[in-house]
Design an enzyme around this catalytic site. Structure first.
Site, PDB file in Angstrom:
ATOM      1  N   GLY A  69       7.613   2.231   5.767  1.00 59.51           N
ATOM      2  CA  GLY A  69       7.539   3.055   4.577  1.00 59.51           C
ATOM      3  C   GLY A  69       6.939   2.280   3.418  1.00 59.51           C
ATOM      4  N   GLY A 118       9.140   2.680   9.321  1.00 58.00           N
ATOM      5  CA  GLY A 118       8.629   4.036   9.362  1.00 58.00           C
ATOM      6  C   GLY A 118       7.542   4.240  10.393  1.00 58.00           C
ATOM      7  N   GLU A 141      14.656  -4.163   8.724  1.00 63.94           N
ATOM      8  CA  GLU A 141      15.250  -3.793   7.437  1.00 63.94           C
ATOM      9  C   GLU A 141      16.321  -4.758   6.934  1.00 63.94           C
ATOM     10  OE1 GLU A 141      13.207  -0.274   9.045  1.00 63.94           O
ATOM     11  OE2 GLU A 141      14.596  -1.744   9.912  1.00 63.94           O
ATOM     12  N   ASP A 149      16.423   2.793   9.755  1.00 66.56           N
ATOM     13  CA  ASP A 149      16.504   4.235   9.552  1.00 66.56           C
ATOM     14  C   ASP A 149      15.450   4.923  10.417  1.00 66.56           C
ATOM     15  OD1 ASP A 149      14.322   3.363   8.027  1.00 66.56           O
ATOM     16  OD2 ASP A 149      14.667   4.815   6.420  1.00 66.56           O
TER      17      ASP A 149
END
Length: 353
Positions: A69, A118, A141, A149
Protein backbone atom coordinates in the site's frame (compact mmCIF):
# COMPACT_ATOMS: atom_id res chain seq x y z
CA UNK A 1 -13.57 1.53 -20.17
CA UNK A 2 -11.02 4.12 -21.30
CA UNK A 3 -8.05 4.79 -19.04
CA UNK A 4 -5.33 7.28 -20.04
CA UNK A 5 -1.76 6.04 -20.36
CA UNK A 6 -0.63 8.03 -17.31
CA UNK A 7 -3.32 6.50 -15.09
CA UNK A 8 -2.12 4.54 -12.02
CA UNK A 9 -3.81 1.42 -13.40
CA UNK A 10 -3.66 0.67 -17.12
CA UNK A 11 -6.51 -1.32 -18.61
CA UNK A 12 -6.24 -3.09 -21.94
CA UNK A 13 -7.62 -6.03 -23.91
CA UNK A 14 -5.67 -8.68 -25.80
CA UNK A 15 -7.88 -11.31 -27.35
CA UNK A 16 -9.73 -13.29 -24.73
CA UNK A 17 -7.71 -11.69 -21.88
CA UNK A 18 -8.27 -8.38 -20.11
CA UNK A 19 -5.26 -6.82 -18.41
CA UNK A 20 -4.78 -4.71 -15.29
CA UNK A 21 -1.31 -3.16 -15.10
CA UNK A 22 -0.43 -1.40 -11.86
CA UNK A 23 1.27 1.71 -13.19
CA UNK A 24 3.26 3.56 -10.55
CA UNK A 25 6.71 2.12 -11.30
CA UNK A 26 8.60 4.92 -9.55
CA UNK A 27 6.74 3.97 -6.35
CA UNK A 28 7.13 0.26 -7.13
CA UNK A 29 3.44 0.25 -8.03
CA UNK A 30 2.33 0.93 -4.46
CA UNK A 31 -1.46 0.76 -4.25
CA UNK A 32 -3.50 3.82 -3.31
CA UNK A 33 -7.23 4.40 -2.96
CA UNK A 34 -7.67 5.56 -6.56
CA UNK A 35 -6.08 2.37 -7.85
CA UNK A 36 -8.44 0.22 -5.79
CA UNK A 37 -11.37 2.02 -7.40
CA UNK A 38 -10.00 1.59 -10.91
CA UNK A 39 -9.40 -2.14 -10.42
CA UNK A 40 -12.83 -2.67 -8.91
CA UNK A 41 -14.55 -0.79 -11.72
CA UNK A 42 -12.72 -2.84 -14.37
CA UNK A 43 -13.61 -6.11 -12.64
CA UNK A 44 -17.25 -5.07 -12.58
CA UNK A 45 -17.23 -4.34 -16.31
CA UNK A 46 -15.42 -7.54 -17.24
CA UNK A 47 -17.51 -9.77 -15.02
CA UNK A 48 -20.50 -9.07 -17.26
CA UNK A 49 -18.59 -9.03 -20.58
CA UNK A 50 -18.81 -12.42 -22.28
CA UNK A 51 -15.86 -11.60 -24.52
CA UNK A 52 -13.54 -11.43 -21.48
CA UNK A 53 -12.54 -14.94 -20.44
CA UNK A 54 -9.45 -14.22 -18.32
CA UNK A 55 -8.24 -11.31 -16.17
CA UNK A 56 -4.48 -10.77 -15.81
CA UNK A 57 -2.85 -8.47 -13.23
CA UNK A 58 0.78 -7.37 -13.54
CA UNK A 59 3.04 -4.46 -12.61
CA UNK A 60 4.68 -1.78 -14.76
CA UNK A 61 8.45 -1.45 -14.73
CA UNK A 62 11.16 -3.97 -14.04
CA UNK A 63 11.15 -4.22 -10.25
CA UNK A 64 7.96 -6.00 -9.34
CA UNK A 65 4.21 -6.32 -9.20
CA UNK A 66 3.64 -4.15 -6.13
CA UNK A 67 5.56 -3.16 -3.00
CA UNK A 68 2.37 -2.75 -0.96
CA UNK A 69 0.00 0.00 0.00
CA UNK A 70 0.96 3.66 -0.33
CA UNK A 71 2.48 3.67 3.13
CA UNK A 72 3.71 7.26 2.98
CA UNK A 73 0.15 8.50 2.49
CA UNK A 74 -1.10 6.36 5.37
CA UNK A 75 1.79 7.58 7.55
CA UNK A 76 0.93 11.23 6.83
CA UNK A 77 -2.72 10.59 7.61
CA UNK A 78 -1.82 8.93 10.91
CA UNK A 79 0.64 11.69 11.84
CA UNK A 80 -1.25 14.77 10.65
CA UNK A 81 -4.86 13.70 10.10
CA UNK A 82 -7.56 11.74 11.89
CA UNK A 83 -6.99 8.46 10.05
CA UNK A 84 -10.28 8.56 8.15
CA UNK A 85 -8.63 8.62 4.73
CA UNK A 86 -6.67 5.47 5.59
CA UNK A 87 -9.58 3.53 7.05
CA UNK A 88 -11.73 4.44 4.04
CA UNK A 89 -8.94 3.19 1.77
CA UNK A 90 -8.66 -0.08 3.70
CA UNK A 91 -12.42 -0.59 3.65
CA UNK A 92 -12.45 -0.51 -0.14
CA UNK A 93 -9.18 -2.42 -0.48
CA UNK A 94 -10.31 -5.28 1.75
CA UNK A 95 -13.62 -5.52 -0.11
CA UNK A 96 -11.55 -5.77 -3.31
CA UNK A 97 -9.40 -8.54 -1.79
CA UNK A 98 -12.54 -10.53 -1.03
CA UNK A 99 -13.91 -9.88 -4.50
CA UNK A 100 -10.74 -11.18 -6.14
CA UNK A 101 -11.01 -14.40 -4.12
CA UNK A 102 -14.51 -15.02 -5.49
CA UNK A 103 -14.13 -13.60 -8.99
CA UNK A 104 -16.09 -15.80 -11.41
CA UNK A 105 -13.48 -15.75 -14.19
CA UNK A 106 -9.86 -16.93 -14.09
CA UNK A 107 -7.79 -14.26 -12.33
CA UNK A 108 -4.12 -14.65 -13.26
CA UNK A 109 -1.59 -12.79 -11.09
CA UNK A 110 1.96 -12.35 -12.37
CA UNK A 111 3.86 -12.17 -9.07
CA UNK A 112 7.17 -11.30 -10.73
CA UNK A 113 9.72 -9.31 -8.70
CA UNK A 114 8.69 -7.64 -5.45
CA UNK A 115 5.25 -8.58 -4.12
CA UNK A 116 4.62 -7.30 -0.61
CA UNK A 117 1.74 -6.25 1.61
CA UNK A 118 -1.02 -4.86 -0.59
CA UNK A 119 0.67 -6.52 -3.56
CA UNK A 120 -0.04 -9.88 -1.92
CA UNK A 121 -3.64 -8.78 -1.43
CA UNK A 122 -4.19 -8.00 -5.10
CA UNK A 123 -2.52 -11.19 -6.31
CA UNK A 124 -2.48 -14.07 -3.84
CA UNK A 125 -6.27 -14.28 -3.50
CA UNK A 126 -6.51 -15.02 -7.22
CA UNK A 127 -6.95 -18.56 -8.49
CA UNK A 128 -3.89 -18.70 -10.81
CA UNK A 129 -0.83 -17.18 -9.14
CA UNK A 130 2.47 -17.17 -11.05
CA UNK A 131 5.89 -16.69 -9.46
CA UNK A 132 9.29 -16.42 -11.16
CA UNK A 133 12.92 -16.67 -10.14
CA UNK A 134 12.74 -12.92 -9.47
CA UNK A 135 9.82 -13.12 -7.02
CA UNK A 136 10.31 -11.75 -3.52
CA UNK A 137 7.11 -12.21 -1.56
CA UNK A 138 6.55 -10.86 1.96
CA UNK A 139 4.16 -9.46 4.51
CA UNK A 140 6.69 -7.12 6.20
CA UNK A 141 4.33 -5.08 8.37
CA UNK A 142 5.81 -5.84 11.81
CA UNK A 143 8.96 -3.99 10.68
CA UNK A 144 7.02 -0.73 10.35
CA UNK A 145 4.95 -1.06 13.51
CA UNK A 146 1.90 -2.37 11.70
CA UNK A 147 0.21 -5.77 11.22
CA UNK A 148 -0.31 -8.06 8.22
CA UNK A 149 -3.59 -7.17 6.49
CA UNK A 150 -5.27 -7.51 3.03
CA UNK A 151 -6.12 -11.09 4.00
CA UNK A 152 -2.48 -11.87 4.71
CA UNK A 153 -3.18 -13.47 8.08
CA UNK A 154 -5.77 -15.72 6.38
CA UNK A 155 -3.23 -16.88 3.80
CA UNK A 156 -0.41 -17.35 6.29
CA UNK A 157 -2.63 -19.15 8.79
CA UNK A 158 -3.15 -21.85 6.14
CA UNK A 159 0.56 -22.38 5.41
CA UNK A 160 2.01 -25.76 6.48
CA UNK A 161 2.84 -26.08 10.16
CA UNK A 162 4.10 -22.84 11.65
CA UNK A 163 5.71 -21.45 8.50
CA UNK A 164 2.99 -18.82 8.17
CA UNK A 165 3.40 -17.75 11.79
CA UNK A 166 7.11 -17.31 11.20
CA UNK A 167 6.62 -15.26 8.04
CA UNK A 168 3.96 -13.08 9.67
CA UNK A 169 6.07 -12.28 12.73
CA UNK A 170 9.43 -11.79 11.02
CA UNK A 171 8.33 -10.27 7.70
CA UNK A 172 10.90 -12.41 5.89
CA UNK A 173 11.05 -12.25 2.09
CA UNK A 174 10.64 -15.58 0.33
CA UNK A 175 11.33 -16.73 -3.21
CA UNK A 176 9.30 -18.78 -5.65
CA UNK A 177 9.89 -22.22 -4.14
CA UNK A 178 8.90 -21.11 -0.66
CA UNK A 179 5.90 -19.15 -1.95
CA UNK A 180 4.64 -22.36 -3.55
CA UNK A 181 5.32 -24.34 -0.39
CA UNK A 182 3.41 -21.84 1.74
CA UNK A 183 0.40 -21.72 -0.57
CA UNK A 184 0.96 -18.14 -1.71
CA UNK A 185 1.44 -19.16 -5.35
CA UNK A 186 0.42 -21.96 -7.72
CA UNK A 187 2.92 -22.12 -10.59
CA UNK A 188 6.50 -21.25 -11.40
CA UNK A 189 7.21 -19.69 -14.79
CA UNK A 190 10.68 -18.34 -15.65
CA UNK A 191 10.58 -14.58 -16.14
CA UNK A 192 11.87 -14.80 -19.70
CA UNK A 193 8.81 -16.92 -20.57
CA UNK A 194 6.30 -14.32 -19.36
CA UNK A 195 5.92 -12.61 -22.79
CA UNK A 196 5.08 -15.94 -24.39
CA UNK A 197 2.66 -16.72 -21.56
CA UNK A 198 0.91 -13.39 -22.07
CA UNK A 199 0.63 -14.09 -25.80
CA UNK A 200 -0.92 -17.49 -25.11
CA UNK A 201 -3.40 -16.04 -22.61
CA UNK A 202 -4.83 -14.00 -25.49
CA UNK A 203 -5.81 -17.14 -27.40
CA UNK A 204 -6.04 -20.05 -24.95
CA UNK A 205 -7.96 -20.86 -21.77
CA UNK A 206 -5.92 -19.57 -18.83
CA UNK A 207 -4.99 -22.94 -17.36
CA UNK A 208 -3.93 -24.30 -20.74
CA UNK A 209 -1.73 -21.26 -21.34
CA UNK A 210 -0.08 -21.56 -17.94
CA UNK A 211 0.48 -25.29 -18.37
CA UNK A 212 2.55 -24.58 -21.49
CA UNK A 213 5.07 -22.52 -19.56
CA UNK A 214 5.04 -23.80 -15.96
CA UNK A 215 8.28 -25.41 -14.80
CA UNK A 216 9.55 -26.94 -11.54
CA UNK A 217 10.47 -24.17 -9.13
CA UNK A 218 13.94 -23.68 -7.67
CA UNK A 219 14.16 -25.22 -4.22
CA UNK A 220 13.44 -22.86 -1.34
CA UNK A 221 14.94 -22.82 2.14
CA UNK A 222 11.90 -23.23 4.37
CA UNK A 223 11.30 -26.96 3.87
CA UNK A 224 14.67 -27.83 5.41
CA UNK A 225 13.98 -25.43 8.29
CA UNK A 226 10.48 -26.72 8.92
CA UNK A 227 11.36 -28.88 11.97
CA UNK A 228 12.75 -26.06 14.09
CA UNK A 229 10.26 -23.56 12.70
CA UNK A 230 7.34 -25.74 13.78
CA UNK A 231 8.88 -26.52 17.16
CA UNK A 232 9.71 -22.92 18.02
CA UNK A 233 6.80 -21.01 16.54
CA UNK A 234 4.21 -23.32 18.10
CA UNK A 235 4.90 -21.68 21.48
CA UNK A 236 2.05 -19.89 23.21
CA UNK A 237 3.76 -16.50 23.46
CA UNK A 238 6.17 -14.35 21.48
CA UNK A 239 8.62 -14.42 24.40
CA UNK A 240 8.61 -18.23 24.40
CA UNK A 241 9.07 -18.32 20.62
CA UNK A 242 12.20 -16.17 20.98
CA UNK A 243 13.50 -18.31 23.84
CA UNK A 244 13.04 -21.51 21.86
CA UNK A 245 14.75 -20.02 18.81
CA UNK A 246 17.74 -18.87 20.85
CA UNK A 247 18.01 -22.23 22.62
CA UNK A 248 17.65 -24.38 19.53
CA UNK A 249 21.25 -24.41 18.40
CA UNK A 250 20.73 -23.97 14.67
CA UNK A 251 22.39 -20.69 13.55
CA UNK A 252 19.40 -19.97 11.29
CA UNK A 253 17.07 -20.22 14.28
CA UNK A 254 19.18 -17.72 16.20
CA UNK A 255 19.20 -15.35 13.21
CA UNK A 256 15.42 -15.64 13.05
CA UNK A 257 15.19 -14.71 16.74
CA UNK A 258 17.34 -11.65 16.14
CA UNK A 259 15.16 -10.66 13.18
CA UNK A 260 12.03 -11.01 15.28
CA UNK A 261 13.51 -8.96 18.13
CA UNK A 262 14.12 -6.09 15.72
CA UNK A 263 10.41 -5.76 14.94
CA UNK A 264 7.84 -3.71 16.83
CA UNK A 265 7.10 -5.66 20.03
CA UNK A 266 3.47 -4.56 19.95
CA UNK A 267 3.11 -5.56 16.30
CA UNK A 268 4.71 -8.95 16.93
CA UNK A 269 2.35 -9.80 19.77
CA UNK A 270 -0.75 -8.54 17.97
CA UNK A 271 0.26 -10.40 14.79
CA UNK A 272 0.75 -13.66 16.67
CA UNK A 273 -2.75 -13.32 18.12
CA UNK A 274 -4.17 -12.39 14.71
CA UNK A 275 -2.72 -15.43 12.94
CA UNK A 276 -3.89 -17.79 15.68
CA UNK A 277 -7.38 -16.31 15.59
CA UNK A 278 -7.41 -16.41 11.78
CA UNK A 279 -7.00 -20.18 11.91
CA UNK A 280 -10.10 -20.47 14.06
CA UNK A 281 -12.13 -17.99 11.99
CA UNK A 282 -11.62 -19.92 8.78
CA UNK A 283 -13.20 -17.73 6.09
CA UNK A 284 -11.35 -14.94 4.32
CA UNK A 285 -14.24 -12.55 4.97
CA UNK A 286 -14.21 -13.12 8.73
CA UNK A 287 -10.44 -12.65 8.77
CA UNK A 288 -10.68 -9.42 6.77
CA UNK A 289 -13.20 -8.16 9.32
CA UNK A 290 -10.69 -8.94 12.05
CA UNK A 291 -7.83 -7.33 10.15
CA UNK A 292 -9.87 -4.17 9.69
CA UNK A 293 -10.40 -3.87 13.45
CA UNK A 294 -6.72 -4.48 14.10
CA UNK A 295 -5.58 -2.05 11.40
CA UNK A 296 -7.83 0.74 12.66
CA UNK A 297 -6.26 0.47 16.10
CA UNK A 298 -2.69 -0.08 14.90
CA UNK A 299 -2.92 3.06 12.76
CA UNK A 300 -2.92 5.15 15.92
CA UNK A 301 -0.18 3.27 17.75
CA UNK A 302 3.05 5.29 18.11
CA UNK A 303 5.03 2.44 16.55
CA UNK A 304 3.39 2.89 13.15
CA UNK A 305 4.46 6.49 12.55
CA UNK A 306 7.86 5.73 14.06
CA UNK A 307 8.34 2.55 12.04
CA UNK A 308 7.54 4.23 8.72
CA UNK A 309 9.82 7.11 9.65
CA UNK A 310 12.72 4.78 10.39
CA UNK A 311 12.28 2.36 7.50
CA UNK A 312 10.77 4.44 4.69
CA UNK A 313 11.22 8.17 5.25
CA UNK A 314 14.48 8.80 7.13
CA UNK A 315 15.75 5.27 6.42
CA UNK A 316 17.99 5.27 9.48
CA UNK A 317 16.73 1.73 10.29
CA UNK A 318 16.73 2.65 13.99
CA UNK A 319 13.09 2.67 15.11
CA UNK A 320 12.41 3.62 18.71
CA UNK A 321 9.60 1.27 19.62
CA UNK A 322 7.19 1.99 22.44
CA UNK A 323 6.98 -0.26 24.41
CA UNK A 324 10.57 -1.28 23.73
CA UNK A 325 10.37 -4.97 24.63
CA UNK A 326 7.97 -7.88 24.25
CA UNK A 327 7.69 -8.21 28.03
CA UNK A 328 6.33 -4.66 28.28
CA UNK A 329 3.43 -5.37 25.90
CA UNK A 330 0.51 -6.53 28.04
CA UNK A 331 -2.36 -8.84 27.20
CA UNK A 332 -4.66 -5.82 27.42
CA UNK A 333 -2.49 -3.98 24.87
CA UNK A 334 -3.03 -6.87 22.47
CA UNK A 335 -6.71 -7.43 23.19
CA UNK A 336 -7.76 -3.85 22.48
CA UNK A 337 -6.83 -4.37 18.81
CA UNK A 338 -9.60 -6.95 18.43
CA UNK A 339 -12.46 -5.00 20.03
CA UNK A 340 -15.56 -4.45 17.86
CA UNK A 341 -15.76 -1.11 16.03
CA UNK A 342 -19.52 -0.67 16.29
CA UNK A 343 -20.99 1.09 13.27
CA UNK A 344 -17.53 1.28 11.66
CA UNK A 345 -17.28 -2.51 11.18
CA UNK A 346 -16.18 -3.71 7.75
CA UNK A 347 -19.11 -6.08 7.47
CA UNK A 348 -17.70 -8.78 5.20
CA UNK A 349 -18.08 -11.67 7.64
CA UNK A 350 -20.31 -14.53 6.68
CA UNK A 351 -19.98 -14.08 2.92
CA UNK A 352 -19.43 -17.38 1.14
CA UNK A 353 -19.71 -16.44 -2.53
Amino acid sequence: MHVPDEAPVLVRRDGRAAHLVLNRPRALNAINHAMVGLVDRALTEWEHDDTVETVVVSGAGERGLCAGGDIRAVHDDARDGDGTASTDFWRDEYHLNARIAHYPKPYVALMDGIVMGGGVGISAHGDIRIVTERSRVAMPETGIGFVPDVGGTHLLAQAPGELGTRLALTGEHIGAGDALLCGLADHYVPSDALPALLADLATLPARDAVARHARPAPEGVLAAQRPWTDACFAADSAEEIVARLLDHGDPAAKETAETLLGKSPTSVKVTLAAVRRARALGSLEDVLDQEYRVSCVALHNPDFVEGVRAQVIDKDRQPRWSPRTLAEVTDADVERHFAPLGERELGLGGRTS
